[in-house]
Scaffold this motif. Structure first.
Motif, PDB file in Angstrom:
ATOM      1  N   ASP A 135       0.808  -1.221   0.000  1.00 14.91           N
ATOM      2  CA  ASP A 135       0.000   0.000   0.000  1.00 14.91           C
ATOM      3  C   ASP A 135       0.843   1.274   0.000  1.00 14.91           C
ATOM      4  N   ARG A 189       3.070   2.178   2.285  1.00 15.19           N
ATOM      5  CA  ARG A 189       3.581   2.518   3.611  1.00 15.19           C
ATOM      6  C   ARG A 189       4.822   1.673   3.887  1.00 15.19           C
ATOM      7  N   ASP A 229       2.756  -0.151   8.649  1.00 19.07           N
ATOM      8  CA  ASP A 229       1.862   0.973   8.344  1.00 19.07           C
ATOM      9  C   ASP A 229       2.483   2.291   8.793  1.00 19.07           C
ATOM     10  N   THR A 253       5.133   5.815   8.399  1.00 16.86           N
ATOM     11  CA  THR A 253       5.679   6.869   7.541  1.00 16.86           C
ATOM     12  C   THR A 253       7.201   6.889   7.735  1.00 16.86           C
TER      13      THR A 253
END
Length: 102
Positions: A9, A11, A26, A28
């Motif tokens: 996805d 991330r 998930d 940053t």
């Protein structure tokens, strides 16, 4: 060893060979850098001075930011000698215990 990996996805995740599992997902680039700094601070020698622990944490944060940029650019080989793919890591971990990023 810890390796930053790109999830499907877009991330980021961090895989640890010490625990053979994901220690962060998930995430940053800033979250990856914070985790690296925390890990460096937590694993510093008990004999390290506060200044040494701070410097170790700072270097870990910088390295994680740089490595995350390489991973996001599709060049993980610039950060790691033998970078693992998300599919390789997913095969090694118990994906039933965490949400599957898509």
């Amino acid at each position: 060893m810890r390796q930053i990996v790109l999830q499907p996805d877009g991330r980021l995740a961090v895989y640890s060979t010490i625990v053979d599992d994901l220690v962060l997902y998930d995430a940053t680039p800033d979250e990856v850098a914070d985790e690296a700094a925390d890990y460096a601070r937590g694993t510093a020698s008990r004999r390290a001075t506060p200044e040494q622990a701070t410097e170790r944490s700072r270097r870990a944060r910088e390295t994680a930011h740089r490595n995350a940029a390489y991973v996001l650019a599709g060049e993980p080989h610039r950060a790691y000698n033998r970078p693992m793919t998300w599919l390789e890591i997913e095969a090694l971990t118990d994906s039933e215990t965490r949400p599957h990023p898509c």
